[in-house]
Scaffold this active site. Structure first.
Site, PDB file in Angstrom:
ATOM      1  N   ASP A  74     -18.329  29.625 -17.346  1.00  0.00           N
ATOM      2  CA  ASP A  74     -17.372  30.238 -18.275  1.00  0.00           C
ATOM      3  C   ASP A  74     -16.264  29.252 -18.661  1.00  0.00           C
ATOM      4  O   ASP A  74     -15.961  28.324 -17.910  1.00  0.00           O
ATOM      5  CB  ASP A  74     -16.765  31.472 -17.601  1.00  0.00           C
ATOM      6  CG  ASP A  74     -16.214  32.459 -18.604  1.00  0.00           C
ATOM      7  OD1 ASP A  74     -16.333  32.212 -19.814  1.00  0.00           O
ATOM      8  OD2 ASP A  74     -15.648  33.473 -18.170  1.00  0.00           O
ATOM      9  N   GLY A  91     -15.230  27.822 -24.425  1.00  0.00           N
ATOM     10  CA  GLY A  91     -14.464  28.076 -25.644  1.00  0.00           C
ATOM     11  C   GLY A  91     -12.995  27.726 -25.446  1.00  0.00           C
ATOM     12  O   GLY A  91     -12.382  27.030 -26.263  1.00  0.00           O
ATOM     13  N   HIS A 133     -19.249  24.131 -25.730  1.00  0.00           N
ATOM     14  CA  HIS A 133     -20.618  24.408 -25.265  1.00  0.00           C
ATOM     15  C   HIS A 133     -21.397  23.105 -25.108  1.00  0.00           C
ATOM     16  O   HIS A 133     -22.173  22.934 -24.168  1.00  0.00           O
ATOM     17  CB  HIS A 133     -21.353  25.320 -26.257  1.00  0.00           C
ATOM     18  CG  HIS A 133     -20.768  26.705 -26.329  1.00  0.00           C
ATOM     19  ND1 HIS A 133     -20.344  27.393 -25.217  1.00  0.00           N
ATOM     20  CD2 HIS A 133     -20.544  27.539 -27.375  1.00  0.00           C
ATOM     21  CE1 HIS A 133     -19.879  28.578 -25.574  1.00  0.00           C
ATOM     22  NE2 HIS A 133     -19.981  28.684 -26.884  1.00  0.00           N
ATOM     23  N   GLU A 136     -25.800  40.270 -23.940  1.00  0.00           N
ATOM     24  CA  GLU A 136     -24.588  40.701 -24.661  1.00  0.00           C
ATOM     25  C   GLU A 136     -24.060  39.605 -25.601  1.00  0.00           C
ATOM     26  O   GLU A 136     -23.299  39.896 -26.527  1.00  0.00           O
ATOM     27  CB  GLU A 136     -23.475  41.085 -23.669  1.00  0.00           C
ATOM     28  CG  GLU A 136     -23.740  42.354 -22.869  1.00  0.00           C
ATOM     29  CD  GLU A 136     -24.758  42.186 -21.740  1.00  0.00           C
ATOM     30  OE1 GLU A 136     -24.942  41.035 -21.276  1.00  0.00           O
ATOM     31  OE2 GLU A 136     -25.376  43.187 -21.336  1.00  0.00           O
ATOM     32  N   LEU A 138     -35.073  20.366  -6.870  1.00  0.00           N
ATOM     33  CA  LEU A 138     -34.273  21.512  -7.323  1.00  0.00           C
ATOM     34  C   LEU A 138     -34.993  22.309  -8.406  1.00  0.00           C
ATOM     35  O   LEU A 138     -35.545  21.736  -9.346  1.00  0.00           O
ATOM     36  CB  LEU A 138     -32.951  20.985  -7.909  1.00  0.00           C
ATOM     37  CG  LEU A 138     -32.036  22.056  -8.507  1.00  0.00           C
ATOM     38  CD1 LEU A 138     -31.244  22.755  -7.402  1.00  0.00           C
ATOM     39  CD2 LEU A 138     -31.073  21.464  -9.538  1.00  0.00           C
ATOM     40  N   ARG A 187     -18.114  31.204 -10.392  1.00  0.00           N
ATOM     41  CA  ARG A 187     -17.740  31.463 -11.789  1.00  0.00           C
ATOM     42  C   ARG A 187     -16.532  30.602 -12.122  1.00  0.00           C
ATOM     43  O   ARG A 187     -15.531  30.619 -11.395  1.00  0.00           O
ATOM     44  CB  ARG A 187     -17.421  32.941 -12.025  1.00  0.00           C
ATOM     45  CG  ARG A 187     -17.091  33.196 -13.502  1.00  0.00           C
ATOM     46  CD  ARG A 187     -16.979  34.659 -13.865  1.00  0.00           C
ATOM     47  NE  ARG A 187     -16.873  34.790 -15.318  1.00  0.00           N
ATOM     48  CZ  ARG A 187     -17.288  35.829 -16.024  1.00  0.00           C
ATOM     49  NH1 ARG A 187     -17.835  36.862 -15.415  1.00  0.00           N
ATOM     50  NH2 ARG A 187     -17.169  35.852 -17.337  1.00  0.00           N
ATOM     51  N   SER A 196     -20.291  40.227 -15.000  1.00  0.00           N
ATOM     52  CA  SER A 196     -20.848  40.214 -16.355  1.00  0.00           C
ATOM     53  C   SER A 196     -22.366  40.379 -16.391  1.00  0.00           C
ATOM     54  O   SER A 196     -23.066  39.611 -17.068  1.00  0.00           O
ATOM     55  CB  SER A 196     -20.430  38.931 -17.090  1.00  0.00           C
ATOM     56  OG  SER A 196     -19.037  38.806 -17.103  1.00  0.00           O
TER      57      SER A 196
END
Ligand code: FPP
Length: 245
Positions: A24, A27, A41, A71, A135, A192, A200
């Protein structure tokens, strides 16, 4: 480097098997620099590479990144389209290096809802890395946890209806085996970034016993040092899985 960072020494016998990231703050990170959100991004994809390589080096078995939620379709069309182009940027730049490092790519979510070109890029990365044993870098892409659970429930109901299984065959292990994420171990550590403290709709089943770390650092600034700090915090938590110690 401050004193705490200098002293971080990880217990290599207690590295989390599966780390899940809610990436997160892209932006806000961009806005602070007076740049468009898409710049954030783009920088965020560089962080995925950096953290995947370091997690792999530390012996982490799986790393899931929340790249696009069901979403997120509610975002402006140009941002959605930009995010759908990121897999191309990411894999063109980094797939070779990830392969050299034995990283395997996987996906949870509804890839079929992405543009065909995006689907093909991701499928190709999955194909080229399918035999890798390092991984497992899993992209949660067009993913929602409630949707994942509903899909499993429908699949199980169908199997019962067809007489393939009995209701009594359904237990936690069976349910887990039908999830999109059945190829991944339970999440040990969920991180997060950007200071938000919520889930979320991310991996609700898989996070049942995970340790949560919420850091104010925005995803583009999250680096190897931040990863070490988070693992150190994880190693100093007392995980009891409902029992006593
Ligand atoms: C949240 O930041 C982040 C996302 C919606 C994920 C964006 C996707 C990537 C970084 C990488 C995708 C890469 C591949 C290869 C699929 P935000 O926009 O919610 O930030 P804000 O809360 O500051 O607005």
């Amino acid at each position: 480097m401050d004193d705490q960072e200098k002293t971080i020494e990880l217990d290599m016998s207690n590295i989390p098997q599966h780390i899940a990231f809610i990436m997160d703050g892209n932006g806000r990170w961009a806005k602070k620099r007076m740049m468009p959100r898409t710049y954030g991004h783009n920088e965020g994809t560089k962080t995925i590479r950096k953290i995947a390589l370091e997690a792999n080096r530390l012996g982490v078995k799986a790393m899931t990144v929340y790249a696009f939620s069901t979403e997120n379709f509610a975002r402006p069309q140009d941002e959605v389209q930009f995010i759908f182009k990121l897999p191309k940027t990411f894999f063109e730049l980094y797939l070779k290096e990830l392969i050299e490092n034995n990283v395997k790519i996987s996906l949870i979510g509804h890839l079929e809802l992405a543009p065909e070109a995006t689907q093909n890029i991701i499928k190709e990365a999955i194909r080229q890395t399918k035999d890798n044993t390092g991984l497992n870098l899993c992209f949660a892409f067009i993913y929602g946890s409630r949707d994942e659970i509903v899909c499993s429930t429908k699949e199980i109901a169908q199997r019962v209806k067809e007489g393939l299984i009995d209701v009594d065959d359904i237990d936690e292990n069976y349910f887990q085996s039908t999830l999109m994420s059945s190829h991944l171990p339970d999440v040990d550590l969920m991180i997060r970034t950007s200071g938000e403290q919520r889930l979320s709709n991310f991996m609700l089943w898989q996070l049942a016993y995970a340790e949560f770390i919420f850091t104010p650092v925005c995803w583009p600034d999250f680096d190897e040092k931040e990863l070490h700090k988070a693992i150190w915090l994880y190693q100093n938590r007392d995980r009891r899985f409902g029992g006593l110690k």
